[in-house]
Each structure stands twice: as structure tokens, then as C-alpha cells.
Design a protein around this motif. Structure first.
Motif, PDB file in Angstrom:
ATOM      1  N   ALA A 117       0.842  -1.207   0.000  1.00  0.00           N
ATOM      2  CA  ALA A 117       0.000   0.000   0.000  1.00  0.00           C
ATOM      3  C   ALA A 117       0.873   1.251   0.000  1.00  0.00           C
ATOM      4  CB  ALA A 117      -0.924  -0.004   1.221  1.00  0.00           C
ATOM      5  N   ALA A 118       2.115   1.121   0.485  1.00  0.00           N
ATOM      6  CA  ALA A 118       3.040   2.261   0.507  1.00  0.00           C
ATOM      7  C   ALA A 118       3.380   2.715  -0.911  1.00  0.00           C
ATOM      8  CB  ALA A 118       4.318   1.876   1.255  1.00  0.00           C
ATOM      9  N   VAL A 119       3.458   1.747  -1.851  1.00  0.00           N
ATOM     10  CA  VAL A 119       3.731   2.117  -3.246  1.00  0.00           C
ATOM     11  C   VAL A 119       2.541   2.887  -3.815  1.00  0.00           C
ATOM     12  CG1 VAL A 119       4.263   1.259  -5.554  1.00  0.00           C
ATOM     13  CG2 VAL A 119       5.247   0.132  -3.541  1.00  0.00           C
ATOM     14  N   TYR A 120       1.343   2.378  -3.546  1.00  0.00           N
ATOM     15  CA  TYR A 120       0.128   3.068  -4.000  1.00  0.00           C
ATOM     16  C   TYR A 120       0.069   4.481  -3.420  1.00  0.00           C
ATOM     17  CZ  TYR A 120      -4.812   4.263  -4.476  1.00  0.00           C
ATOM     18  OH  TYR A 120      -5.991   4.909  -4.768  1.00  0.00           O
ATOM     19  N   ALA A 121       0.509   4.620  -2.158  1.00  0.00           N
ATOM     20  CA  ALA A 121       0.455   5.931  -1.488  1.00  0.00           C
ATOM     21  C   ALA A 121       1.329   6.964  -2.200  1.00  0.00           C
ATOM     22  CB  ALA A 121       0.881   5.787  -0.028  1.00  0.00           C
ATOM     23  N   VAL A 122       2.438   6.489  -2.808  1.00  0.00           N
ATOM     24  CA  VAL A 122       3.319   7.413  -3.540  1.00  0.00           C
ATOM     25  C   VAL A 122       2.553   8.097  -4.673  1.00  0.00           C
ATOM     26  CG1 VAL A 122       5.349   7.537  -5.042  1.00  0.00           C
ATOM     27  CG2 VAL A 122       5.412   6.142  -2.955  1.00  0.00           C
ATOM     28  N   TYR A 123       1.579   7.383  -5.253  1.00  0.00           N
ATOM     29  CA  TYR A 123       0.841   7.888  -6.418  1.00  0.00           C
ATOM     30  C   TYR A 123      -0.546   8.425  -6.073  1.00  0.00           C
ATOM     31  CZ  TYR A 123       4.493   5.610  -9.128  1.00  0.00           C
ATOM     32  OH  TYR A 123       5.714   5.252  -9.656  1.00  0.00           O
ATOM     33  N   GLN A 124      -0.908   8.329  -4.788  1.00  0.00           N
ATOM     34  CA  GLN A 124      -2.291   8.654  -4.427  1.00  0.00           C
ATOM     35  C   GLN A 124      -2.671  10.095  -4.779  1.00  0.00           C
ATOM     36  OE1 GLN A 124      -3.231   7.343  -0.504  1.00  0.00           O
ATOM     37  NE2 GLN A 124      -5.438   7.422  -0.869  1.00  0.00           N
ATOM     38  N   SER A 125      -1.785  11.049  -4.463  1.00  0.00           N
ATOM     39  CA  SER A 125      -2.115  12.444  -4.766  1.00  0.00           C
ATOM     40  C   SER A 125      -2.209  12.668  -6.271  1.00  0.00           C
ATOM     41  CB  SER A 125      -1.070  13.385  -4.162  1.00  0.00           C
ATOM     42  OG  SER A 125       0.206  13.149  -4.731  1.00  0.00           O
ATOM     43  N   ASP A 126      -1.340  11.987  -7.041  1.00  0.00           N
ATOM     44  CA  ASP A 126      -1.412  12.112  -8.488  1.00  0.00           C
ATOM     45  C   ASP A 126      -2.677  11.466  -9.041  1.00  0.00           C
ATOM     46  OD1 ASP A 126       0.950  13.441  -8.418  1.00  0.00           O
ATOM     47  OD2 ASP A 126       2.144  11.919  -9.424  1.00  0.00           O
ATOM     48  N   ILE A 127      -3.121  10.400  -8.402  1.00  0.00           N
ATOM     49  CA  ILE A 127      -4.366   9.752  -8.831  1.00  0.00           C
ATOM     50  C   ILE A 127      -5.550  10.687  -8.618  1.00  0.00           C
ATOM     51  CG2 ILE A 127      -5.978   7.895  -8.224  1.00  0.00           C
ATOM     52  CD1 ILE A 127      -3.503   6.082  -7.863  1.00  0.00           C
ATOM     53  N   LYS A 157      -3.300  23.380 -14.160  1.00  0.00           N
ATOM     54  CA  LYS A 157      -3.191  23.246 -12.706  1.00  0.00           C
ATOM     55  C   LYS A 157      -2.919  21.798 -12.317  1.00  0.00           C
ATOM     56  CE  LYS A 157      -5.733  24.367  -8.460  1.00  0.00           C
ATOM     57  NZ  LYS A 157      -6.997  24.920  -7.914  1.00  0.00           N
ATOM     58  N   ALA A 158      -3.604  20.871 -13.007  1.00  0.00           N
ATOM     59  CA  ALA A 158      -3.406  19.450 -12.727  1.00  0.00           C
ATOM     60  C   ALA A 158      -1.974  19.038 -13.033  1.00  0.00           C
ATOM     61  CB  ALA A 158      -4.383  18.618 -13.551  1.00  0.00           C
ATOM     62  N   ARG A 159      -1.453  19.473 -14.182  1.00  0.00           N
ATOM     63  CA  ARG A 159      -0.078  19.112 -14.553  1.00  0.00           C
ATOM     64  C   ARG A 159       0.931  19.636 -13.545  1.00  0.00           C
ATOM     65  NH1 ARG A 159       3.786  21.654 -17.022  1.00  0.00           N
ATOM     66  NH2 ARG A 159       2.461  23.378 -17.691  1.00  0.00           N
ATOM     67  N   GLU A 160       0.714  20.842 -13.065  1.00  0.00           N
ATOM     68  CA  GLU A 160       1.641  21.436 -12.102  1.00  0.00           C
ATOM     69  C   GLU A 160       1.591  20.728 -10.751  1.00  0.00           C
ATOM     70  OE1 GLU A 160       0.382  25.469 -12.137  1.00  0.00           O
ATOM     71  OE2 GLU A 160       1.510  26.000 -13.958  1.00  0.00           O
ATOM     72  N   LYS A 161       0.459  20.116 -10.437  1.00  0.00           N
ATOM     73  CA  LYS A 161       0.313  19.412  -9.161  1.00  0.00           C
ATOM     74  C   LYS A 161       0.993  18.051  -9.153  1.00  0.00           C
ATOM     75  CE  LYS A 161      -3.989  21.261  -7.177  1.00  0.00           C
ATOM     76  NZ  LYS A 161      -5.377  20.905  -6.808  1.00  0.00           N
ATOM     77  N   LEU A 162       1.239  17.463 -10.330  1.00  0.00           N
ATOM     78  CA  LEU A 162       1.789  16.113 -10.403  1.00  0.00           C
ATOM     79  C   LEU A 162       3.156  16.033  -9.725  1.00  0.00           C
ATOM     80  CD1 LEU A 162       0.880  14.959 -14.026  1.00  0.00           C
ATOM     81  CD2 LEU A 162      -0.156  14.218 -11.891  1.00  0.00           C
ATOM     82  N   ARG A 163       3.327  14.996  -8.967  1.00  0.00           N
ATOM     83  CA  ARG A 163       4.589  14.805  -8.251  1.00  0.00           C
ATOM     84  C   ARG A 163       5.491  13.816  -8.974  1.00  0.00           C
ATOM     85  NH1 ARG A 163       3.005  13.193  -2.279  1.00  0.00           N
ATOM     86  NH2 ARG A 163       5.287  13.132  -2.148  1.00  0.00           N
ATOM     87  N   ASN A 164       4.918  12.914  -9.790  1.00  0.00           N
ATOM     88  CA  ASN A 164       5.691  11.875 -10.451  1.00  0.00           C
ATOM     89  C   ASN A 164       5.621  12.029 -11.963  1.00  0.00           C
ATOM     90  OD1 ASN A 164       6.257  10.068  -8.004  1.00  0.00           O
ATOM     91  ND2 ASN A 164       4.044  10.281  -7.922  1.00  0.00           N
ATOM     92  N   THR A 165       6.685  11.611 -12.622  1.00  0.00           N
ATOM     93  CA  THR A 165       6.675  11.625 -14.079  1.00  0.00           C
ATOM     94  C   THR A 165       5.881  10.428 -14.581  1.00  0.00           C
ATOM     95  OG1 THR A 165       8.727  10.359 -14.142  1.00  0.00           O
ATOM     96  CG2 THR A 165       8.902  12.766 -14.192  1.00  0.00           C
ATOM     97  N   GLY A 166       5.643  10.391 -15.865  1.00  0.00           N
ATOM     98  CA  GLY A 166       4.932   9.260 -16.426  1.00  0.00           C
ATOM     99  C   GLY A 166       3.968   9.668 -17.515  1.00  0.00           C
ATOM    100  N   ALA A 167       3.145   8.690 -17.924  1.00  0.00           N
ATOM    101  CA  ALA A 167       2.240   8.898 -19.052  1.00  0.00           C
ATOM    102  C   ALA A 167       1.239  10.005 -18.782  1.00  0.00           C
ATOM    103  CB  ALA A 167       1.508   7.590 -19.370  1.00  0.00           C
ATOM    104  N   LEU A 168       0.799  10.150 -17.512  1.00  0.00           N
ATOM    105  CA  LEU A 168      -0.202  11.183 -17.224  1.00  0.00           C
ATOM    106  C   LEU A 168       0.381  12.567 -17.472  1.00  0.00           C
ATOM    107  CD1 LEU A 168      -2.993  12.000 -16.278  1.00  0.00           C
ATOM    108  CD2 LEU A 168      -2.145  11.993 -13.925  1.00  0.00           C
TER     109      LEU A 168
END
Length: 799
Positions: free
Chosen positions: A542-552, A579-590
């Protein structure tokens, strides 16, 4: 616009009034009248524009100074040459220039007024500036002062930035297309080659550019973007600073130009001295590779601004000679110390290796649950758990990947630990965007699933086989959620997390979000399953999922973003995506998807804005034409409202009229100004006469004259003392020239300069109102040279 076949055009000779066939002649051609022999200009009038003189010429068109007879102002009239005016493609390109220029509203870009088609020629009417071009200045002055050249470059960059914000690149930036106002402000002109970035590259087979200033990539690869304009601007400033262009490209041959443009240039090679910051910014702007130039116009403007501010500033060494000697001694000591230390450390390392090898020779084997241990080394389980802790608790995925791969490569790990190490190594590779390495680890899982081992259940062996087969090739990207069908109450639940991460980073981010959320939701199934205690470790992911939770959460905010239908909804959608793009914390397809969506919305915004501006321009044109018609009707009525020299009724009428179109309102204000100042002229004259009287000749409209002293005057009558007595005559029987002579007499008696200018202004106005245009122009011309405030008022009347 549909082009009509060539028609016959006749021009009337202003001398003999005979008509001359001018069908074959270009605009503003000078020829000898075949009837009277007088040299005359023909084709001077296009619609309501009267050509005054030619001020420029290019490959496709000529530019004239002309007078807008409707609005009474001077404009630059750009007329497409005959061969191109017959070419529908060229006319459309010309119309495109008009549309492009009209959409860029910036003080450093020439303003466009209107477009039209008359006498078989297409034309554009635009802002007239009288300060010449940078090309003319270079020819005249040789080189431009460093600070001045940088200021010009900065102002042009600001204008090009405004164009780029609409998705435009200019494609022909050069000194000839940089004009100046009388106050020296730089303005970009001629967007005739401009291209909308969202439409892609120019599909034509032609390369239109100026060889001196064109960017290398345009000649070599026929590709370009806004950085190509940055190169051309840098080349233009280079020319202004040194008196010669960076590439002396006299040829239009593509192969020769390619060879020439491959030569790198540097400002310092010119042999002239410039400030270091100036050299830095110009060299960046004319760099051979686009990626070496300024990243955007914001950076270009700031670099030029900084260089401009540093011109003429010296650089002093911060250390004296004695301090530098001490620094040299200290540096030498440090080097010696480093070398000694390195030698000692190297010797120690070699000794340590030898000692370790000696100790390792006498290791003791221990037996425990089928795992071979060596004295002084960590067990496989300890190394696996340590790596998993680095991944899940410390979230250092790159470090964890290395730990798992070392365990895999050691050959110590047995199934199922080996495949779980591969699973975790692949997961870490995905998180740090190493796709190919992740595929390799997953593919290896299919080669050795642990099937048949007493330590590996059939379910887990099957999971490894299915996961490896699916994700070992292109990470199984595009696999729908319902196709995965992993057991949500056992370890295979982790397959949803792995697949979701792969999609999030390299595929469909929204699908990845669904798969990761599926994993998160069903973690409770593992906890409540029959083997909950044994599978407690699965909860740790669940810790891995938590890394992406805000981006989700960010992804959810744009998941159902509707396609914008109008300008306002497009702005809101663009703001949401940005605004959404600026909020993203991780790189990737999104992030890539949102970047593409943002660019798509920007293009759509430009399209919608242009549609709105087209509609607004059409509405403005209709309104302007309607108001021009109304103004013409009012102008026709005005003379009937004047009684003698009484303009009060005209002034009252014009005060009550308002127009929405700025041009028409300005023309109306010019007319009102004339009649108000005409009234003021008479009021001042009557007051002067009442105070001291006026001795002189008075000419009547009938042609007769009176000579005596005027002792009183008003709008109805004038009292004149003659040798034979006192005579009263109606004011409107006196010629305006007599009134102007009297006013000029009183003006000459004035010692206050402000009062004198005020009286001269009223004299110029009254002369124009009463039809004495030559006298009015003479007085006004002198005033415009001496009184700047008068000039701004007078331009509304005559420009």
C-alpha cells in the motif's frame, strides 16, 4: 475570396481631364499623358485610400504611404504585386498575414486596420511608422551601439513572444522587418510567412527565407519552430552590432546554403569588443543546434535585458597578487595532501582485500531450512527483507532495485524468493522509468516459475507464469482491467499494482489509475482472507500506491473533462489541465498526456479566439461601415447648420453624437474639435476688438474693401469707424481672410508663449473650417514642429 478576370481600368488626367487606359500599369506608376503630355501618377486610389508615396518593396508586394480619406489618417498600404494578386494561393497567404497580424495585439507588433481587393489588387492597410527600418539604420550608420542593439532585440523578442503565445512563428525575422516609430520603439512587421505551429510544418515545396538570417535547421532539414525565429533575431542583432551578417550567404542555392549554414559563428570572432554578457546571449541565440539556444522567449527577453544592463560595466579581480600567491600555495598543498591520502587509502584497500580473502577461506557452513549460510554474511532472507524495506518504507526505489538485482545475480536465492526478487526489481524499474530492464526481469519469471518445488504453490507458480508472459513483452500495455483476473484474496493481487504502474508510466495513465485503485480497494480482501496472517506483507505494498495517491486524485479531476465548445469553457479546461499538470509529483504517461492535452487546448483556444475575433472583426466592420455612413450623413448636414460664422448649432449637434467604432469616433471628435476651436477663435477676436479695437482694411465677400477702425464685433455685426462716420456691417459679409488678418495682428502682440500657441492653433483651425486649407496647413506645420500637444490634436483632423 474569388478572383475575377482582368478588367479594364481608366484613370482621369488631372490636367486635361481625358481618360487614360491604365489596365497594364502597376499602382502609382508615373507616365506621360498621351493627350496633354503632362507627367501624372495613375492608380493612386484604392477604395478610400489615396497613395501619397512609395516607402518599401518586397518580393511579393510594395508598400505605400496612403491617406485614409474616410477617417482622415495616414496608413501604410501594402499591395500584392500583379502576378500574385491573380494567384488565389498567394492572395490566401496575404489574407492569412492580415488575420495573423490582426490577432497579435502588442506595442512591438505593427497594428493592422483593414484588408481589401480593388482594381485587381489585394491590399492590407496597417499602422504607419516613420522611423525607418533596422536595415536602413545599418546601411546609414554601419553599426548600432551595443546597448541600443540589445534594446531593439529585446523589444522585438517581446513582440515575437506575443505572437508565439497565439501559436505563431514569424519565419522571416530580419532587419528589414524591424521598423521604428519616431520615438524609437521597435515594431515587428511582415507576418507574410508566418506559420501556425499547431498546423505542423509548411507543406509547400518552397523555402521562403532570407539567406543571411535563416536558421540552419530550415535549410538543412526544412524544419523550424520558434527557436528558428530566435536564431534569425540573434543574426539580425549580430549584423547590427558588427555591420555584417553572421553568414555571408549571397547564394540562394540550397546546397551552397547548407554548406554555409553548417559553419558555427561567434560574436567574439568579429574582431570587435563587446561586453561578455552580450557575447554570451548573442552566441546562444545563433547557436547551430536549436536546443543550445534560449529555451523560450521569456528567457530570451531576460537574457537580452541583463546584457543590456551590463553594457559598459567592468570586471575587477577580487584578489590581489599576494593573495593569489597564497591561494596558489594552499592549492598546491591540498593537491599533495590528496595524492598522499589516495596512496595510503589505496594501500589500505589492497590490504583489506587480502585480509578478507584470507578470512573467507575458512568459512563455516551452517544448515538451516535448506538455506546455505556463510559465517560473516547475511542470509538471503535478510538481504531480501532489507531491499524490500528500502523500497516500501524508505521509498528509495533506485537503491532497492540495485539490492534486488545483486540478490538475483548472486545465485543464492531459490524459488519463490528468486521470482519475488525479480517482481520487486521490475516494480522498482517501472517506478524509475526503466522499461526495458523491467521487461527483462518479468520475462525471466516465465523461464523458472518454481513449479514442482515443494516451496512454491501451484497458484504462485501460475501467477509468475501469467504475469511474466503478459508483461515480459512491452509490459502488457493496453491490457484491460477485466482481462487480468488475478485472485484478489492472495498474493496475485499485486499483479494489478504492477500492471497499473506500468500503464501509469508508459501507457494509458487513466487505465493505470483504474488498475492501481482496483489493487487498493481489494487489499481488504487479502486481510480478511484465509491466509491473512501469512499474507500480512502484501499490505506493505500500500506504501507504493500511497506514492501515487495524490497524483491519482489529480487524474480523477481531469478524467471526465468535457470537450470545450466555446472560448470560456476552453479557458476553464486549459486552466484545469495546467493546474493538474503542475500538481503532479511523479513523471509518467499522465504528465505527458496532460502536456499534450494542454497543447491541444492551447491550439483549440487559438482557433476559438480567432473564430471569435473573425466574428468580432466582421461585426466591427459592419458597425464601422454603418457608422461611417451615419457620419457621412451628419457631415453632409453640417454646412446647413452654420449661419454665417455661427457654429454653435453644429457644436451642439456633434456633442450629442457617439459612435462605438474607435476610428469613426476619432473622426467625429476631429470634426467637433474644428468647430469648437472655430467658435473659440471668434470669441477671442471679439474680445480683442472690444479691448483695443483693430485698424486696417476689411475685405468683403463681394470683393469690395473697407478701411477704418473696428471698435466692436459679435456674431451678427461689426462696427467700423470711417473718416465719414460710423458704419455697421453684418459679420457674414466679411471675408474670412480679413478676420484671420485681424486675429494674426492680435496674436503678434502677445508676449506669453502659451497664449501665442493657443491663438495660432485657433487661426489654423478657423482657416481650415472656412476652406483656406493652404493657409491652415502653413500655420499648422510650424506649430507641429514647436508644440507637441497641438500635433496630437491636429492629427485627428488631417492624418
Amino acid at each position: 475570396m474569388t478572383l475575377t478576370p482582368e478588367q479594364s481600368y481608366l484613370s482621369t488626367c488631372p490636367v486635361c481631364q481625358n481618360q487614360i487606359d491604365v489596365t497594364s500599369l502597376e499602382p502609382f506608376t508615373k507616365l506621360k499623358c498621351p493627350f496633354c503630355g503632362q507627367m501624372v501618377r495613375v492608380r493612386r486610389k484604392f477604395d478610400h485610400f489615396m497613395i501619397v508615396r512609395q516607402i518599401g518593396e518586397g518580393g511579393m508586394s510594395r508598400v505605400f504611404e496612403a491617406e485614409d480619406e474616410t477617417l482622415g489618417r495616414r496608413v501604410a498600404l501594402k499591395i500584392l504585386n500583379r502576378q500574385y494578386s491573380r494567384d488565389a494561393a498567394r492572395v490566401e497567404q496575404f489574407r492569412q498575414e492580415a488575420l495573423i497580424t490582426a490577432n497579435v495585439n502588442h506595442p512591438n507588433v505593427i497594428k493592422l486596420y483593414s484588408v481589401g481587393y480593388d482594381q485587381g489588387y489585394f491590399y492590407i492597410a496597417m499602422e504607419l511608422v516613420n522611423g525607418g527600418s533596422l536595415e536602413q539604420r545599418i546601411r546609414r550608420e554601419g553599426t548600432i551601439k551595443e546597448e541600443e542593439a540589445l534594446r531593439i532585440g529585446r523589444e522585438v523578442a517581446e513582440g515575437l513572444r506575443a505572437a508565439q503565445q497565439l501559436g505563431l512563428i514569424h519565419r522571416d525575422v530580419k532587419p528589414a522587418n524591424i521598423l521604428f516609430t519616431e520615438t524609437g520603439t521597435s515594431k515587428v512587421v511582415d507576418f507574410g510567412l508566418a506559420l501556425f505551429v499547431e498546423r505542423g510544418p509548411d507543406s509547400s515545396s518552397e523555402i521562403w527565407a532570407t539567406p543571411y538570417y535563416v536558421a540552419p535547421e530550415k535549410i538543412i532539414d526544412n524544419r523550424e519552430d520558434y527557436r528558428s525565429d530566435i536564431f534569425s533575431l540573434g543574426a539580425s542583432i549580430f549584423h547590427a552590432l558588427t555591420g555584417r551578417p553572421p553568414h555571408k550567404a549571397e547564394s540562394n542555392n540550397i546546397q551552397e546554403l547548407r554548406m554555409i549554414k553548417c559553419r558555427r559563428v561567434a560574436l567574439e570572432d568579429s574582431g570587435l569588443r563587446f561586453a561578455p554578457r552580450t557575447i554570451h546571449v548573442i552566441n546562444r541565440m545563433v547557436a547551430f543546434r536549436p536546443q543550445e539556444r534560449c529555451a523560450n522567449y521569456d528567457e530570451t527577453v531576460e537574457e537580452l535585458r541583463l546584457a543590456e544592463g551590463l553594457v559598459g560595466q567592468g570586471y575587477k579581480t577580487r584578489f590581489s597578487g599576494r593573495k593569489l600567491r597564497w591561494l596558489g600555495v594552499a592549492a598546491a598543498a591540498l593537491v599533495v595532501a590528496f595524492i598522499v591520502g589516495w596512496m595510503v587509502r589505496s594501500t589500505g584497500d589492497r590490504a583489506a582485500v587480502a585480509i578478507t580473502e584470507t578470512v573467507d577461506e575458512s568459512y563455516e557452513d551452517l544448515n538451516g531450512e535448506g538455506v546455505t549460510l556463510q559465517a560473516g554474511r547475511k542470509t538471503v532472507a535478510e538481504r531480501f527483507l532489507e531491499a524490500r524495506e528500502t523500497m516500501l518504507e524508505k521509498k528509495r526505489f533506485a537503491e532497492a532495485r540495485q539490492q534486488f538485482e545483486k540478490l538475483i545475480d548472486s545465485g543464492d536465492a531459490r524459488q519463490p524468493t528468486l521470482n519475488w526478487a525479480r517482481f520487486n526489481a521490475a516494480l522498482c524499474c517501472i517506478v524509475i522509468n526503466r522499461k526495458e530492464e523491467a521487461e527483462k526481469h518479468l520475462k525471466k519469471m516465465t523461464e523458472d516459475t518454481g513449479e514442482g518445488s515443494s516451496l512454491v504453490s501451484d497458484e504462485i507458480a501460475g501467477f509468475f507464469k501469467n504475469l511474466g508472459s503478459l508483461m515480459g513483452s512491452n509490459l502488457g500495455l493496453g491490457t484491460a482491467l477485466d482481462k487480468l483476473q488475478y485472485d484478489t484474496t492472495q498474493e496475485p493481487l499485486l499483479g494489478y499494482l504492477m500492471q497499473g504502474l506500468a500503464e501509469w508510466h508508459f501507457g494509458d495513465a487513466m487505465l493505470g489509475m483504474s488498475e492501481m485503485e482496483h489493487f487498493s480497494v481489494h487489499l481488504a480482501d487479502v486481510k480478511s482472507g484465509p491466509n491473512a496472517a501469512a499474507l500480512d506483507w502484501v499490505q506493505g505494498y500500500a506504501a507504493v500506491y500511497a506514492v501515487y495517491q495524490s497524483d491519482i486524485e489529480v487524474a480523477r479531476s481531469v478524467q471526465d473533462l468535457a470537450t470545450p465548445q466555446d472560448l470560456e469553457s476552453c479557458r476553464r479546461a486549459l486552466a484545469t489541465v495546467k493546474k493538474a499538470r503542475e500538481k503532479l509529483r511523479n513523471t509518467g504517461a499522465l504528465k505527458l498526456s496532460l502536456t499534450r492535452k494542454e497543447e491541444e487546448l492551447k491550439r483549440e483556444l487559438v482557433r476559438l479566439r480567432m473564430n471569435e475575433q473573425r466574428q468580432q472583426m466582421a461585426a466591427d466592420r459592419i458597425q464601422r461601415e454603418r457608422e461611417l455612413s451615419q457620419l457621412a450623413e451628419i457631415t453632409t448636414v453640417l454646412p446647413s447648420l452654420v449661419q454665417g460664422y455661427d457654429y454653435s448649432r453644429v457644436v451642439e449637434l456633434l456633442k450629442d453624437v457617439r459612435f462605438e467604432s474607435p476610428e469613426v469616433q476619432s473622426a467625429l471628435e476631429g470634426r467637433r474639435y474644428l468647430y469648437e476651436q472655430g467658435q473659440a477663435f471668434l470669441t477671442q477676436l471679439f474680445a480683442d476688438i472690444a479691448q483695443s479695437g483693430y485698424q486696417g482694411k476689411l475685405q468683403r465677400v463681394s470683393g469690395s474693401t473697407l478701411e477704418g477702425k473696428v471698435t466692436a464685433a459679435d456674431l451678427t455685426q461689426v462696427t467700423v469707424t470711417l473718416d465719414r462716420g460710423v458704419l455697421t456691417v453684418p459679420l457674414d459679409t466679411l471675408a474670412p481672410e480679413s478676420l484671420l488678418e485681424a486675429a494674426q495682428f492680435f496674436a503678434e502682440q502677445t508676449t506669453d508663449s502659451s497664449e501665442y500657441y493657443k491663438r495660432q492653433e485657433r487661426i489654423a483651425v478657423f482657416a481650415r473650417v472656412t476652406g483656406l486649407h493652404n493657409l491652415s496647413a502653413t500655420v499648422a506645420a510650424q506649430l507641429m514642429e514647436e508644440n507637441r500637444s497641438f500635433r496630437s490634436r491636429w492629427m485627428k483632423v488631417v492624418q
